[in-house]
Design an enzyme around this catalytic site. Sequence first.
Site, PDB file in Angstrom:
ATOM      1  CE1 TYR A 199     -45.620  22.913  40.253  1.00  0.00           C
ATOM      2  CE2 TYR A 199     -47.884  22.678  39.485  1.00  0.00           C
ATOM      3  CZ  TYR A 199     -46.531  22.568  39.268  1.00  0.00           C
ATOM      4  OH  TYR A 199     -46.065  22.086  38.065  1.00  0.00           O
ATOM      5  NE  ARG A 206     -52.485  27.698  46.142  1.00  0.00           N
ATOM      6  CZ  ARG A 206     -51.522  26.819  45.839  1.00  0.00           C
ATOM      7  NH1 ARG A 206     -50.890  26.908  44.680  1.00  0.00           N
ATOM      8  NH2 ARG A 206     -51.190  25.862  46.671  1.00  0.00           N
ATOM      9  CG  ASP A 247     -50.651  25.917  32.565  1.00  0.00           C
ATOM     10  OD1 ASP A 247     -50.177  26.276  33.655  1.00  0.00           O
ATOM     11  OD2 ASP A 247     -50.250  24.898  31.954  1.00  0.00           O
ATOM     12  CG  ASP A 297     -45.960  29.990  40.309  1.00  0.00           C
ATOM     13  OD1 ASP A 297     -44.743  29.929  40.541  1.00  0.00           O
ATOM     14  OD2 ASP A 297     -46.790  29.197  40.801  1.00  0.00           O
ATOM     15  CB  CYS A 337     -40.097  27.235  41.744  1.00  0.00           C
ATOM     16  SG  CYS A 337     -40.363  26.695  40.051  1.00  0.00           S
TER      17      CYS A 337
HETATM   18  N1  SAH Z   1     -49.246  28.761  39.911  1.00  0.00           N
HETATM   19  C1  SAH Z   1     -49.551  27.351  39.870  1.00  0.00           C
HETATM   20  C2  SAH Z   1     -48.343  26.484  39.603  1.00  0.00           C
HETATM   21  C3  SAH Z   1     -47.610  26.803  38.319  1.00  0.00           C
HETATM   22  S1  SAH Z   1     -46.529  25.563  37.791  1.00  0.00           S
HETATM   23  C4  SAH Z   1     -50.278  26.964  41.161  1.00  0.00           C
HETATM   24  O1  SAH Z   1     -50.384  27.783  42.079  1.00  0.00           O
HETATM   25  O2  SAH Z   1     -50.724  25.824  41.260  1.00  0.00           O
HETATM   26  C5  SAH Z   1     -46.072  26.076  36.208  1.00  0.00           C
HETATM   27  C6  SAH Z   1     -47.109  25.896  35.125  1.00  0.00           C
HETATM   28  O3  SAH Z   1     -46.586  26.488  33.940  1.00  0.00           O
HETATM   29  C7  SAH Z   1     -47.449  24.465  34.736  1.00  0.00           C
HETATM   30  O4  SAH Z   1     -48.835  24.280  34.891  1.00  0.00           O
HETATM   31  C8  SAH Z   1     -47.069  24.351  33.236  1.00  0.00           C
HETATM   32  O5  SAH Z   1     -48.021  23.603  32.490  1.00  0.00           O
HETATM   33  C9  SAH Z   1     -47.069  25.782  32.802  1.00  0.00           C
HETATM   34  N2  SAH Z   1     -46.183  26.161  31.680  1.00  0.00           N
HETATM   35  C10 SAH Z   1     -44.903  25.801  31.473  1.00  0.00           C
HETATM   36  N3  SAH Z   1     -44.388  26.466  30.425  1.00  0.00           N
HETATM   37  C11 SAH Z   1     -45.370  27.282  29.950  1.00  0.00           C
HETATM   38  C12 SAH Z   1     -45.458  28.245  28.887  1.00  0.00           C
HETATM   39  N4  SAH Z   1     -44.399  28.502  28.120  1.00  0.00           N
HETATM   40  N5  SAH Z   1     -46.606  28.908  28.728  1.00  0.00           N
HETATM   41  C13 SAH Z   1     -47.675  28.641  29.515  1.00  0.00           C
HETATM   42  N6  SAH Z   1     -47.648  27.767  30.541  1.00  0.00           N
HETATM   43  C14 SAH Z   1     -46.520  27.089  30.752  1.00  0.00           C
END
Ligand code: SAH
Length: 395
Positions: A199, A206, A247, A297, A337
Site C-alpha cells: 500500500y 506512516r 489483520d 486503516d 480509502c
Molecule cells: N495499513 C496497511 C494497509 C491496510 S489494507 C498498510 O499500511 O500497509 C487493509 C487490510 O485489512 C488488509 O490487509 C486486509 O487483510 C485486512 N482486513 C480486511 N478485513 C478485515 C477484518 N474484518 N479484520 C481484520 N483485518 C481485515
Amino acid sequence: MKTIRLKPGKERSLQRQHPWVFDGAIARGGADAGETVRVESHEGAFLAWGAFSPTSRIRVRAWSFDEAQRIDAAFLRGRLARAIALRSCLGIDSNGLRLVHGESDGLPGLIVDRYGDTLVAQFTACGVERWKDAIADGLLALTGCERLYERSDTSSRKLDGLPEATGWLRGGGATAFELVEHGWRLGLDIALGHKTGYYLDQRDSRQVCFEYTRRLGFAQVLNCFSYTGGFTVAALAGGAGHVTSIDSSGPALEQAAANVALNGFEASRATFLDADVNASLRQFLSEGRPFDAIVLDPPKLAPTAAHAERAARAYKDLNRLAFKLLQPGGVLFTFSCSGGIGVELFHKIVASAGLDAGVDGAILQRLGGASDHPMTLTFPEGEYLKGLVVMKAAG
Ligand code: SAH
C-alpha cells in the site's frame, strides 16, 4: 472508426473533461471491447476519443478530448512518459513508487508501481487491456526496467468482463522484494501480496505516525488492519513500547512479523493477531484494555457512492470503538480509502463516532494519499484516500 452518440444534454461531463461515460448517457452506438470510439454529442459535435467497454456501467473511458489526437502506441507512450516525468519532481525517497495512477494520469484503468528495477501493472479496463503490449513495451523503454509483472486480479476487472490475469509480462525471476521507506526495511511479494504487493499510498501517513509516536512516546499502540505491518514498523521506529497488530490475513501477519525482525526490533515489542478487527476491538473493550494510539486503516468498504450508507455505519462503528479504547490524550489515526466516501462525509462519520462514544477530540491533522497517487482538477474520484489524526480530549 465507430461512433457513440450521447443522449441530449449528456455531453456536459465530457466537456468538463471528466473521463467517464456511463451507459445511461448513450443514445446509440457500440464497439468491441477496448476499441477506440469517437464520442459525439446528440447534435453530432466531437467530444472525446475513448475506449469502449461493452459490459461495464462505465461504457467509455476517454483517452483524449482533442479531435486531432490519434490513439496509438505513440500516444500511449507519451502519456506514460508524462506520468513518469511527474514523479521525478516529487522528491520521494523510496525504492517503491507509483508510476501510473489510472485516470489521474490520463490512462484510465492502468496502475503501475515500480519496486526497484521491477514494474508491477494492473490492467483494470478494456482499453488498457487491448493496448497491453504497447504499454508494456513503452514502460520498459521509458524506465530501463527489464521486468514487468502483471497483477490484473482486481474485482473491477470483472465489471469490464475481463478474466483475472497474473504473471510475468516481460522478464521473470523472484517475486520477493525489500522496500525501503523512510529508512525502514519492508519485505513484500509482488505476486502474493495485496494489490501490486504493498500500500504505497499510505507512505506519508506512516511517516506521520512515526513522528507522533516519537513526540508523544506512546506506550501501547494498536494497529488495526495492519497488513504487513507498515504502521507497526513506523510506531516501533518512533519508540512505541509495544504494538499490537490485527489483520485477517495470516500471510500478511507473517510478513509483518518478519518486517519487525528485519528492522532489528525485539520480538517482545510486537504482538500479531489473526482476527477480525471489529470483534477484537469489542473484546479489548470488555477486558478494559486501553491504548495510547490506534491506527484504523480498513479496506475499501464503499467502492462507489451507492455503497456509502452501509459503509458509513461500518466506519462509524469502528471509530466509535476506537475512541472508547483510547486513553484520554491518546491519538487516533483513522482512514477511509473508499471512493464513495468523500472528505466531508468521512469527517462527519468520525465526528458522530466521537459523539456516540461520549468523547471530544482535537483534529490535529488531515491526511491523504501520497503524492505519487496524484489528483487532477477534472477527476475528483482520484481523491479516494483520506485520513484524520484525532487526539482524544483528556477529560
Ligand atoms: N495499513 C496497511 C494497509 C491496510 S489494507 C498498510 O499500511 O500497509 C487493509 C487490510 O485489512 C488488509 O490487509 C486486509 O487483510 C485486512 N482486513 C480486511 N478485513 C478485515 C477484518 N474484518 N479484520 C481484520 N483485518 C481485515
